[in-house]
Design a protein around this motif. Structure first.
Motif, PDB file in Angstrom:
ATOM      1  N   VAL A 271      55.510  80.119 -25.970  1.00 40.52           N
ATOM      2  CA  VAL A 271      55.765  81.616 -26.099  1.00 40.52           C
ATOM      3  C   VAL A 271      56.146  82.050 -24.650  1.00 40.52           C
ATOM      4  N   ARG A 272      55.530  82.091 -23.815  1.00 41.50           N
ATOM      5  CA  ARG A 272      55.623  82.611 -22.186  1.00 41.50           C
ATOM      6  C   ARG A 272      56.990  81.968 -21.982  1.00 41.50           C
ATOM      7  N   ALA A 358      51.926  88.832 -30.166  1.00 46.43           N
ATOM      8  CA  ALA A 358      52.418  88.533 -31.446  1.00 46.43           C
ATOM      9  C   ALA A 358      53.127  87.445 -31.651  1.00 46.43           C
ATOM     10  N   LEU A 359      54.014  86.852 -30.893  1.00 47.52           N
ATOM     11  CA  LEU A 359      54.611  85.639 -31.046  1.00 47.52           C
ATOM     12  C   LEU A 359      53.530  84.351 -30.930  1.00 47.52           C
ATOM     13  N   THR A 360      52.704  84.795 -29.927  1.00 47.34           N
ATOM     14  CA  THR A 360      51.557  83.650 -29.809  1.00 47.34           C
ATOM     15  C   THR A 360      50.562  83.244 -31.148  1.00 47.34           C
ATOM     16  N   ALA A 361      50.210  84.685 -31.395  1.00 37.07           N
ATOM     17  CA  ALA A 361      49.425  84.460 -32.854  1.00 37.07           C
ATOM     18  C   ALA A 361      50.263  83.880 -34.014  1.00 37.07           C
ATOM     19  N   ILE A 362      51.401  84.185 -34.170  1.00 36.31           N
ATOM     20  CA  ILE A 362      52.295  83.684 -35.132  1.00 36.31           C
ATOM     21  C   ILE A 362      52.393  81.982 -34.799  1.00 36.31           C
ATOM     22  N   LEU A 363      52.539  81.493 -33.985  1.00 39.93           N
ATOM     23  CA  LEU A 363      52.839  80.269 -33.529  1.00 39.93           C
ATOM     24  C   LEU A 363      51.661  79.585 -33.680  1.00 39.93           C
ATOM     25  N   LYS A 364      50.474  80.165 -33.327  1.00 34.33           N
ATOM     26  CA  LYS A 364      49.046  79.279 -33.296  1.00 34.33           C
ATOM     27  C   LYS A 364      48.790  79.158 -34.846  1.00 34.33           C
ATOM     28  N   GLU A 365      48.868  80.435 -35.621  1.00 33.03           N
ATOM     29  CA  GLU A 365      48.350  80.456 -36.900  1.00 33.03           C
ATOM     30  C   GLU A 365      49.254  79.181 -37.621  1.00 33.03           C
ATOM     31  N   ASN A 366      50.487  79.306 -37.580  1.00 30.97           N
ATOM     32  CA  ASN A 366      51.250  78.701 -38.454  1.00 30.97           C
ATOM     33  C   ASN A 366      51.672  77.272 -37.998  1.00 30.97           C
TER      34      ASN A 366
END
Length: 379
Positions: A271-272, A358-366
């Motif tokens: 994400v970074r 937000a993008l990191t949370a989505i990538l980790k969760e999914n």
């Protein structure tokens, strides 16, 4: 015989790996990008820093950027053989070894959202059995992907229309980029990315299909093209690479907690990198304008008509060419990859591209939280 620098670097890397003591290991990570490149800063040294911190120094990676450990074409075999522990492996360099993954990288013209492409390919190489199996056959565990922003034509001269581009030599990564580059009238030249600056400096190429971020980072070609132009024909991003692919034997030797640390750091770094790319593109394009470059933001009618017609024909060309190379069902490969792209385009739809949390949370969760570190890559 006097050993060359690549041989010496490789030997040094193997010595570093072998010198680690029980409970504390230093491994090698190879990249063909320059130390200043955002891929190296985020998913190279930045990733290694987080892994080191999370594991309390038990796992560390020494970064070998700029193809200092081995040339790009040798990196897949180098990781498989353990010459490098991990590396940025760009699939277009290994079409014959990774034919499924190569074809999966042909959908960028039709799907230009490079965030969605990167996240989708990360999911694909973990969860699509055929794609994952190709990597494992090379003794490599794939993980961590990155996409460039859309490529455009960056030229040393001002190129504005079809007539001006005829016959100009263009560094192109191959695949769909190479086909379009040739079909539109350029002469496609295949050279490794790390040789781009020198090739432009020596007039071996007139233009490059590249991200505009590389005007001021990575290849840093601005000084060579400041009297030229950027022709914004929206070429595919380059998204099919496993940026943190790791030697299978080393992966299996790590503890569960160490493998989890590596996976978590990849999610953050991915994400970074992409958020950073957005900022770098804006900065680089402003630097280009300030230096006097001409930016052609829209295609003229002739180029637009050619582009639209070519894009409708491209996927069938991909399928036919893959069949000629011996891939049994390339249509199924494209269908599978497209399903992952659709999934991730939906997941990040409406999310601001500078919202790292937000993008990191989505990538980790999914994706990354769903990877079982006790089982992934252990079969």
């Amino acid at each position: 015989m006097k050993p060359n620098q690549t041989m010496l670097a490789a030997a040094a890397a193997m010595s570093v790996l072998a010198a680690g003591t029980a409970g504390a290991e230093t491994y090698s990570y190879a990249s063909f990008n320059a130390p200043s490149h955002i891929m190296v800063r985020t998913l190279g040294s930045g990733w290694a820093d987080q892994v080191r911190e999370t594991t309390g120094g038990e796992v560390d990676f020494e970064i070998f950027p700029g193809a200092s450990l081995m040339p790009p074409l040798s990196m897949l075999q180098g990781v498989g053989d353990g010459l490098a522990t991990a590396a940025h492996l760009a699939v277009p360099y290994y079409a014959s070894d990774l034919p499924i993954n190569y074809v999966a990288g042909e959908l960028g013209f039709a799907n230009p959202d490079y965030f969605a492409l990167a996240f989708a390919y990360a999911d694909y190489i973990v969860n699509d059995p055929a794609a994952h199996g190709e990597w494992r056959a090379q003794n490599v565990v794939p993980m961590g992907t990155i996409s460039t922003p859309n490529y455009y034509y960056v030229c040393k001269d001002v190129v504005t229309d079809m007539a001006a581009l005829q016959g100009k030599k263009v560094r192109s990564p191959g695949g769909a980029w190479g086909r379009f580059t040739t079909d539109v009238g350029f002469v496609a030249v295949s050279i490794p990315y790390n040789e781009l600056f020198t090739s432009m400096e020596r007039n071996a190429v007139d233009c490059a299909a590249m991200s505009t971020a590389d005007l001021v980072s990575g290849a840093t070609v601005l000084e060579l093209v400041k009297s030229g132009s950027v022709l914004k024909i929206p070429l595919s991003p380059g998204y099919n690479s496993a940026h943190n692919a790791i030697n299978e034997d080393v992966w299996k030797s790590l503890t569960d907690d160490q493998r989890r640390a590596i996976l978590d750091a990849i999610a953050v770094g991915m994400v970074r990198a992409h958020v950073g790319y957005e900022a770098e593109v804006a900065k680089a394009e402003q630097a280009g304008r300030d230096a006097g470059m001409v930016f052609i933001e829209e295609m003229d009618e002739e180029i637009q008509a050619f582009y639209d017609d070519w894009n409708t024909r491209n996927l069938q060309i991909v399928i036919d060419a893959a069949k000629e190379r011996g891939l049994e069902d390339p249509g199924a490969v494209l269908e599978s990859m497209q399903s992952y792209i659709d999934k991730w385009a939906g997941l990040i739809d409406g999310v601001a591209r500078d919202d790292e949390a937000a993008l990191t949370a989505i990538l980790k969760e999914n994706l990354f939280d769903q990877i079982d570190e006790t089982a992934y890559g252990m079969d």
